[in-house]
Design a protein around this motif. Structure first.
Motif, mmCIF file in Angstrom:
data_model
loop_
_atom_site.group_PDB
_atom_site.id
_atom_site.type_symbol
_atom_site.label_atom_id
_atom_site.label_comp_id
_atom_site.label_asym_id
_atom_site.label_seq_id
_atom_site.Cartn_x
_atom_site.Cartn_y
_atom_site.Cartn_z
ATOM 1 N N PHE A 54 0.848 -1.184 0.000
ATOM 2 C CA PHE A 54 0.000 0.000 0.000
ATOM 3 C C PHE A 54 0.891 1.244 0.000
ATOM 4 O O PHE A 54 1.929 1.283 0.662
ATOM 5 C CB PHE A 54 -0.930 0.005 1.213
ATOM 6 C CG PHE A 54 -2.096 -0.932 1.069
ATOM 7 C CD1 PHE A 54 -3.314 -0.468 0.594
ATOM 8 C CD2 PHE A 54 -1.966 -2.271 1.382
ATOM 9 C CE1 PHE A 54 -4.390 -1.321 0.448
ATOM 10 C CE2 PHE A 54 -3.038 -3.135 1.239
ATOM 11 C CZ PHE A 54 -4.249 -2.659 0.763
ATOM 12 N N VAL A 55 0.425 2.246 -0.739
ATOM 13 C CA VAL A 55 1.219 3.446 -0.979
ATOM 14 C C VAL A 55 0.429 4.659 -0.493
ATOM 15 O O VAL A 55 -0.791 4.745 -0.687
ATOM 16 C CB VAL A 55 1.567 3.584 -2.474
ATOM 17 C CG1 VAL A 55 2.336 4.866 -2.728
ATOM 18 C CG2 VAL A 55 2.372 2.377 -2.945
ATOM 19 N N LEU A 61 5.624 13.857 -0.790
ATOM 20 C CA LEU A 61 5.809 12.784 0.186
ATOM 21 C C LEU A 61 5.192 11.498 -0.324
ATOM 22 O O LEU A 61 4.049 11.478 -0.783
ATOM 23 C CB LEU A 61 5.186 13.169 1.526
ATOM 24 C CG LEU A 61 5.170 12.081 2.611
ATOM 25 C CD1 LEU A 61 6.589 11.703 3.013
ATOM 26 C CD2 LEU A 61 4.376 12.549 3.822
ATOM 27 N N SER A 62 5.946 10.412 -0.240
ATOM 28 C CA SER A 62 5.455 9.077 -0.575
ATOM 29 C C SER A 62 5.896 8.127 0.520
ATOM 30 O O SER A 62 6.980 8.276 1.098
ATOM 31 C CB SER A 62 5.998 8.597 -1.926
ATOM 32 O OG SER A 62 5.614 9.463 -2.968
ATOM 33 N N LEU A 80 7.969 -4.400 5.633
ATOM 34 C CA LEU A 80 8.714 -3.173 5.320
ATOM 35 C C LEU A 80 7.826 -1.960 5.487
ATOM 36 O O LEU A 80 6.636 -1.994 5.154
ATOM 37 C CB LEU A 80 9.237 -3.232 3.878
ATOM 38 C CG LEU A 80 9.965 -1.992 3.364
ATOM 39 C CD1 LEU A 80 11.417 -2.004 3.812
ATOM 40 C CD2 LEU A 80 9.896 -1.908 1.845
ATOM 41 N N MET A 81 8.420 -0.877 6.009
ATOM 42 C CA MET A 81 7.806 0.442 6.030
ATOM 43 C C MET A 81 8.869 1.438 5.597
ATOM 44 O O MET A 81 9.972 1.461 6.161
ATOM 45 C CB MET A 81 7.275 0.779 7.422
ATOM 46 C CG MET A 81 6.143 -0.113 7.896
ATOM 47 S SD MET A 81 5.561 0.309 9.561
ATOM 48 C CE MET A 81 6.996 -0.167 10.517
ATOM 49 N N ALA A 82 8.559 2.258 4.591
ATOM 50 C CA ALA A 82 9.547 3.187 4.049
ATOM 51 C C ALA A 82 8.864 4.491 3.668
ATOM 52 O O ALA A 82 7.659 4.520 3.368
ATOM 53 C CB ALA A 82 10.253 2.581 2.830
ATOM 54 N N ALA A 83 9.638 5.587 3.689
ATOM 55 C CA ALA A 83 9.149 6.915 3.321
ATOM 56 C C ALA A 83 10.121 7.541 2.341
ATOM 57 O O ALA A 83 11.349 7.381 2.466
ATOM 58 C CB ALA A 83 8.991 7.805 4.552
ATOM 59 N N TYR A 84 9.570 8.284 1.359
ATOM 60 C CA TYR A 84 10.364 8.917 0.300
ATOM 61 C C TYR A 84 9.981 10.394 0.232
ATOM 62 O O TYR A 84 8.803 10.749 0.310
ATOM 63 C CB TYR A 84 10.099 8.262 -1.050
ATOM 64 C CG TYR A 84 10.369 6.771 -1.094
ATOM 65 C CD1 TYR A 84 11.569 6.271 -1.581
ATOM 66 C CD2 TYR A 84 9.402 5.875 -0.649
ATOM 67 C CE1 TYR A 84 11.800 4.910 -1.631
ATOM 68 C CE2 TYR A 84 9.643 4.504 -0.680
ATOM 69 C CZ TYR A 84 10.841 4.034 -1.170
ATOM 70 O OH TYR A 84 11.067 2.671 -1.206
ATOM 71 N N ASP A 95 3.285 8.869 11.711
ATOM 72 C CA ASP A 95 1.883 9.188 11.412
ATOM 73 C C ASP A 95 1.457 8.588 10.074
ATOM 74 O O ASP A 95 0.356 8.037 9.954
ATOM 75 C CB ASP A 95 1.683 10.701 11.385
ATOM 76 C CG ASP A 95 1.829 11.332 12.757
ATOM 77 O OD1 ASP A 95 1.637 10.603 13.753
ATOM 78 O OD2 ASP A 95 2.163 12.525 12.837
ATOM 79 N N VAL A 96 2.321 8.681 9.084
ATOM 80 C CA VAL A 96 1.997 8.119 7.770
ATOM 81 C C VAL A 96 1.926 6.604 7.845
ATOM 82 O O VAL A 96 1.027 5.979 7.287
ATOM 83 C CB VAL A 96 3.026 8.582 6.729
ATOM 84 C CG1 VAL A 96 2.773 7.906 5.390
ATOM 85 C CG2 VAL A 96 2.978 10.097 6.567
#
Length: 356
Positions: A54-55, A61-62, A80-84, A95-96
């Motif tokens: 899920f994106v 922000l992604s 996995l949890m990642a932020a771009y 929060d995201v």
């Protein structure tokens, strides 16, 4: 906006993330998790039953969250949890990830996935609170050990183990129940079939092998190895009265490895008495994880004509344990009724005697 991964989102995963948390499980230690190829697989399959990505997108922000299904079981592991991108004025990463995990739990629950697991590193206190607010409960802790040196014990004795067969699964399940706390068993919800090795294990990556010590229902130890292109991972079950054989059992497993890949051992907090013999063989702790689980709700479909077509069922009353005051009233009512019955019987006997 939160949505399942699309083809346009996949290219984002080729970039280096600003922040990333990988939740390693047993399979991911042996086979590396590649977010790009995993997202492509999720997009091609189009179903969240076996894999999910899920994106979240908001301007620059992604963020992404991915979970892996367990083969043959209605369960997922958060991987996995990642932020771009992003910057000032955007929501923080926790929060995201909270919003992404919330959507993930709802979607996989609708796809009849009953349990979602997460092996969260101990150092992430902020993420621990995120998972707690989402309904994840901690049921045990796990230590990851890596073989960093030679056999310090310098022993050559190997346990006389044999390859696991399908006839051993019930004995292995009984051994699991004997050494595993009740709370952990309730969260993991394992049955005897879950110990069966897949028939195509020689062609799958990672693949599993297992060996047992003992015969019939008198199973002493069970050693399982998960092998992949980047390492070997062992997990061990052994009876409490046979823990002096731990070193020989582990040495037998190490003798089955014929390459130079890293070797890991997974031990739970209720297996602390196995840490010392594992350390004698050269295993040293490299990570500590908190194992979390969330139960999801599965929708039950039922025809609207069922109440008409089905005959009414009579259910026996549910037995309850009465309180002390209720016991006293019940005893008094019963005693009073018995006394009235005795008086009535005595009067009837008197009338019958006078008639004679």
């Amino acid at each position: 906006m939160i949505r399942p991964v699309t083809l346009s989102d996949i290219w984002t995963l080729r970039r280096k993330p600003r922040s990333q948390v990988t939740l390693f499980n047993e399979a991911m230690l042996a086979l590396p998790h590649r977010p790009f190829w995993f997202a492509l697989r999720c997009w091609l399959e189009g179903s969240v039953q076996d894999c999910a990505t899920f994106v979240y997108r908001e301007g620059a922000l992604s963020a992404v969250v991915q979970s892996i299904g367990r083969r043959g079981r209605p369960e997922h592991d958060v991987a996995l949890m990642a932020a771009y991108g992003g910057g000032n004025g955007h929501p923080t990463d926790p929060d995201v990830w909270f919003r992404l995990l919330e959507s993930l739990c709802a979607e996989v629950g609708a796809a009849r996935v009953q349990r979602i697991y997460a092996a969260l590193p101990q150092r992430h206190d902020e993420l621990r609170e995120v998972f707690r607010q989402l309904g994840f409960a901690s049921y045990t802790q796990q230590m990851v050990l890596r073989l960093d040196g030679p056999d310090w014990d310098q022993g050559t004795t190997l346990a006389p183990m044999r390859p696991q067969s399908n006839h051993d699964v019930w004995a292995i399940h009984k051994l699991y129940g004997a050494v595993t706390p009740r709370q952990v068993q309730l969260f993991e919800a394992r049955d005897a079939r879950s110990w069966m090795l897949p028939l195509d294990r020689a062609w799958r990556r990672p693949y599993r092998n297992a060996w047992v010590l003992g015969a019939g229902d008198h199973m002493i130890a069970h050693l399982q190895r998960t092998t992949g292109p980047v390492g070997h991972v062992f997990s061990l079950l052994i009876r409490p009265d046979a823990r002096e054989q731990t070193t020989d059992v582990l040495r037998f497993g190490l003798a089955q490895i014929h390459d130079a890949l890293p070797v890991y051992l997974m031990l739970r907090d209720y297996q602390q008495d196995l840490f010392l013999p594992a350390g004698d063989l050269g295993f040293h702790p490299v990570a500590e994880q908190m194992l979390l689980c969330k139960q999801t709700t599965v929708a039950a479909r039922r025809s609207i004509l069922s109440p008409v077509l089905e005959s009414p069922e009579t259910h026996p009353p549910i037995p309850t344990i009465s309180s002390r005051c209720e016991d006293g009233r019940l005893y008094g009512n019963t005693t009073g009724y018995y006394q009235q019955y005795r008086i009535a019987s005595r009067d009837a006997s008197a009338v019958y005697s006078s008639g004679d």
